[in-house]
Design an enzyme around this catalytic site. Structure first.
Site, PDB file in Angstrom:
ATOM      1  N   ARG A 198       0.832  -1.200   0.000  1.00  0.00           N
ATOM      2  CA  ARG A 198       0.000   0.000   0.000  1.00  0.00           C
ATOM      3  C   ARG A 198       0.870   1.255   0.000  1.00  0.00           C
ATOM      4  NH1 ARG A 198      -3.899  -0.745   4.983  1.00  0.00           N
ATOM      5  NH2 ARG A 198      -4.440   1.409   4.407  1.00  0.00           N
ATOM      6  N   CYS A 237      -0.789   6.618   8.550  1.00  0.00           N
ATOM      7  CA  CYS A 237      -1.161   5.279   8.059  1.00  0.00           C
ATOM      8  C   CYS A 237      -2.298   5.488   7.070  1.00  0.00           C
ATOM      9  CB  CYS A 237      -1.543   4.355   9.215  1.00  0.00           C
ATOM     10  SG  CYS A 237      -2.913   4.943  10.229  1.00  0.00           S
TER      11      CYS A 237
END
Length: 294
Positions: free
Chosen positions: A186, A247
């Site tokens: 990611r 995040c």
């Protein structure tokens, strides 16, 4: 106000639930489980079926800024006061948070951070979480205890929170190193984000320190401070310099804050909007992704 241990063991908590007189303060245990949609887990339903005896459910999708377009954003001080007060938490309560992730920790660290943001240092994380509690054969319950409403007074600590404007300015002045807790795919842009309206990638110059690296996969507990320092050093993060954690939505970033806290660096803030906000608001040249190079 005196502090408490950042991490408490299953044995420590079990002993104090059995004999409350062992603790100088009232203890309130909170199940802070939260999962990504792709995990296909129902945190509320699971709590109703089984939880640590006496635990109440802290709903991170309820205690948040619901006016924000981004997930689980920081609530107002007034909202937090009312929410935790309804859970029987006052300013003298020792709060112990846990979640039921198979990893041993996935979301409880966010609520640990929330309490610190709102001026409550009397908060601990159950090391190993519900997974370790069950692995040790400790009792569980499906009873939802009724607790008296308490009065909690929040004291907001803005230094523990960073916003989009700070992160944008930081690109130029490099005030703080940015640590991203998402998995490598990611972060690099080669694996999909869990939210369909967000593409993968990362903030320029940020460091990738996947959340799972703070945990021992065998014991499901947080690694020792020495091991955590090795992790930070290997990633290029300088614990003697300003840092900020991010995040996907501000959840696992709090794990990097926790890890730094255990290494005696207690001032690491969270970019609360995290990648979800950055992807939707940043200029295209400030979205770094390997997928763009193909």
């Amino acid at each position: 106000m005196s502090s408490v241990s950042t991490l408490v063991s299953v044995t420590w908590l079990a002993e104090r639930l059995a004999s409350p007189s062992l603790s100088s303060r009232a203890i309130r245990v909170l199940d802070c489980s939260w999962y990504l949609p792709m995990m296909k887990r129902d945190q509320r339903g699971e709590h109703k079926l089984q939880h640590i005896p006496g635990a109440l459910f802290f709903d991170q999708e309820d205690c948040c800024d619901k006016s924000s377009p981004y997930d689980t954003m920081l609530p107002s001080a007034e909202q937090f006061e009312a929410y935790v007060g309804n859970l029987g938490v006052d300013n003298n309560t020792h709060v112990v948070v846990y979640d039921a992730s198979d990893m041993g920790l996935f979301s409880a660290q966010r609520v640990w951070w929330l309490f610190r943001v709102f001026g409550h240092p009397l908060v601990s994380i159950l090391d190993g979480g519900f997974a370790k509690w069950q692995a040790e054969g400790r009792g569980v319950s499906n009873e939802i205890p009724k607790v008296a409403k308490a009065t909690f007074k929040a004291t907001y600590t803005p230094a523990l929170v960073r916003d989009f404007d700070f992160m944008t300015t930081n690109l130029a002045d490099k005030t703080a190193q940015v640590m991203d807790a998402r998995p490598p795919g990611r972060f690099n842009g080669t694996a999909p984000e869990p939210r369909p309206d967000v593409d993968p990638g990362h903030i320029p110059n940020s460091l990738n320190i996947p959340f799972g690296k703070i945990l021992d996969p065998d014991s499901k507990t947080v690694k020792t401070p020495d091991k955590l320092r090795e992790m930070f050093a290997a990633s290029g993060a300088d614990l003697s310099a300003p840092l900020v954690a991010t995040c996907g939505s501000g959840m696992t970033a709090c794990g990097l804050v926790l890890a730094a806290f255990l290494c005696e660096k207690e001032d690491v803030p969270v970019f609360d909007g995290a990648w979800c906000e950055w992807f939707k608001r940043a200029k295209p040249e400030n979205i770094i992704s390997e997928a763009k190079k193909e």
